[in-house]
Design a protein around this motif. Structure first.
Motif, PDB file in Angstrom:
ATOM      1  N   ASN A 153       0.817  -1.216   0.000  1.00  0.00           N
ATOM      2  CA  ASN A 153       0.000   0.000   0.000  1.00  0.00           C
ATOM      3  C   ASN A 153       0.850   1.265   0.000  1.00  0.00           C
ATOM      4  O   ASN A 153       0.308   2.365   0.118  1.00  0.00           O
ATOM      5  N   GLU A 154       2.175   1.073  -0.102  1.00  0.00           N
ATOM      6  CA  GLU A 154       3.122   2.181  -0.161  1.00  0.00           C
ATOM      7  C   GLU A 154       2.888   3.207   0.963  1.00  0.00           C
ATOM      8  O   GLU A 154       2.892   4.414   0.753  1.00  0.00           O
ATOM      9  N   LEU A 155       2.703   2.692   2.188  1.00  0.00           N
ATOM     10  CA  LEU A 155       2.475   3.563   3.340  1.00  0.00           C
ATOM     11  C   LEU A 155       3.775   4.215   3.772  1.00  0.00           C
ATOM     12  O   LEU A 155       4.845   3.619   3.671  1.00  0.00           O
ATOM     13  N   THR A 156       3.672   5.425   4.266  1.00  0.00           N
ATOM     14  CA  THR A 156       4.825   6.174   4.767  1.00  0.00           C
ATOM     15  C   THR A 156       4.539   6.630   6.183  1.00  0.00           C
ATOM     16  O   THR A 156       3.490   6.316   6.753  1.00  0.00           O
ATOM     17  N   ASP A 157       5.454   7.417   6.722  1.00  0.00           N
ATOM     18  CA  ASP A 157       5.258   7.918   8.083  1.00  0.00           C
ATOM     19  C   ASP A 157       4.162   8.974   8.174  1.00  0.00           C
ATOM     20  O   ASP A 157       3.928   9.534   9.235  1.00  0.00           O
ATOM     21  N   SER A 158       3.449   9.226   7.071  1.00  0.00           N
ATOM     22  CA  SER A 158       2.324  10.166   7.107  1.00  0.00           C
ATOM     23  C   SER A 158       1.051   9.492   7.610  1.00  0.00           C
ATOM     24  O   SER A 158       0.021  10.141   7.764  1.00  0.00           O
ATOM     25  N   VAL A 159       1.128   8.179   7.875  1.00  0.00           N
ATOM     26  CA  VAL A 159      -0.013   7.449   8.435  1.00  0.00           C
ATOM     27  C   VAL A 159       0.450   6.635   9.633  1.00  0.00           C
ATOM     28  O   VAL A 159       1.631   6.335   9.789  1.00  0.00           O
ATOM     29  N   ALA A 160      -0.505   6.293  10.457  1.00  0.00           N
ATOM     30  CA  ALA A 160      -0.287   5.351  11.557  1.00  0.00           C
ATOM     31  C   ALA A 160      -1.336   4.261  11.406  1.00  0.00           C
ATOM     32  O   ALA A 160      -2.415   4.493  10.847  1.00  0.00           O
ATOM     33  N   ILE A 161      -1.020   3.095  11.880  1.00  0.00           N
ATOM     34  CA  ILE A 161      -1.947   1.969  11.820  1.00  0.00           C
ATOM     35  C   ILE A 161      -2.478   1.707  13.218  1.00  0.00           C
ATOM     36  O   ILE A 161      -1.713   1.631  14.182  1.00  0.00           O
ATOM     37  N   SER A 162      -3.805   1.574  13.313  1.00  0.00           N
ATOM     38  CA  SER A 162      -4.451   1.233  14.573  1.00  0.00           C
ATOM     39  C   SER A 162      -5.008  -0.176  14.467  1.00  0.00           C
ATOM     40  O   SER A 162      -5.623  -0.533  13.459  1.00  0.00           O
ATOM     41  N   LEU A 163      -4.792  -0.955  15.509  1.00  0.00           N
ATOM     42  CA  LEU A 163      -5.253  -2.337  15.545  1.00  0.00           C
ATOM     43  C   LEU A 163      -6.081  -2.594  16.787  1.00  0.00           C
ATOM     44  O   LEU A 163      -5.849  -1.992  17.852  1.00  0.00           O
ATOM     45  N   HIS A 164      -7.019  -3.520  16.684  1.00  0.00           N
ATOM     46  CA  HIS A 164      -7.778  -4.011  17.831  1.00  0.00           C
ATOM     47  C   HIS A 164      -6.764  -4.514  18.867  1.00  0.00           C
ATOM     48  O   HIS A 164      -5.707  -5.053  18.491  1.00  0.00           O
ATOM     49  N   PRO A 165      -7.032  -4.371  20.151  1.00  0.00           N
ATOM     50  CA  PRO A 165      -6.058  -4.808  21.167  1.00  0.00           C
ATOM     51  C   PRO A 165      -5.581  -6.259  21.002  1.00  0.00           C
ATOM     52  O   PRO A 165      -4.398  -6.543  21.189  1.00  0.00           O
ATOM     53  N   ASP A 166      -6.483  -7.177  20.638  1.00  0.00           N
ATOM     54  CA  ASP A 166      -6.067  -8.570  20.447  1.00  0.00           C
ATOM     55  C   ASP A 166      -5.113  -8.703  19.260  1.00  0.00           C
ATOM     56  O   ASP A 166      -4.111  -9.414  19.329  1.00  0.00           O
ATOM     57  N   SER A 167      -5.435  -8.018  18.157  1.00  0.00           N
ATOM     58  CA  SER A 167      -4.568  -8.061  16.972  1.00  0.00           C
ATOM     59  C   SER A 167      -3.225  -7.397  17.262  1.00  0.00           C
ATOM     60  O   SER A 167      -2.182  -7.867  16.813  1.00  0.00           O
ATOM     61  N   PHE A 168      -3.254  -6.298  18.028  1.00  0.00           N
ATOM     62  CA  PHE A 168      -2.025  -5.608  18.405  1.00  0.00           C
ATOM     63  C   PHE A 168      -1.135  -6.537  19.222  1.00  0.00           C
ATOM     64  O   PHE A 168       0.068  -6.654  18.959  1.00  0.00           O
ATOM     65  N   ASP A 169      -1.715  -7.221  20.203  1.00  0.00           N
ATOM     66  CA  ASP A 169      -0.942  -8.139  21.047  1.00  0.00           C
ATOM     67  C   ASP A 169      -0.334  -9.268  20.220  1.00  0.00           C
ATOM     68  O   ASP A 169       0.821  -9.647  20.427  1.00  0.00           O
TER      69      ASP A 169
END
Length: 77
Positions: free
Chosen positions: A16-32
């Motif tokens: 997706n050619e992501l750069t530091d202009s975005v952050a990714i948020s995940l559900h707590p279970d997925s993050f863990d």
């Protein structure tokens, strides 16, 4: 995405050619799950803020992100 792993997240960022202009948020279970996989891959070391390829990975504390879903947020003001 069924399970969010380090390899899957790295591929998602690259595809997706992501750069530091975005952050990714995940559900707590997925993050863990991602953090545990990252620790295995990276010899039990993790930096704060948690980043993969320069993209910050955050745990969603709002309850808005569903499990196994990748939500991107702009970091630009």
């Amino acid at each position: 995405m069924e399970k969010i792993t380090f390899d899957a997240m790295r591929n998602y960022i690259l595809e997706n050619e992501l750069t530091d202009s975005v952050a990714i948020s995940l559900h707590p279970d997925s993050f863990d799950e991602l953090v545990m996989d990252y620790l295995d891959f990276n010899g039990n070391q993790i930096e704060r803020p948690f980043e993969i390829l320069g993209v910050e990975i955050r745990q969603d504390n709002t309850g808005n992100v569903v499990r196994s879903y990748i939500h991107t947020d702009s970091t630009l003001q």
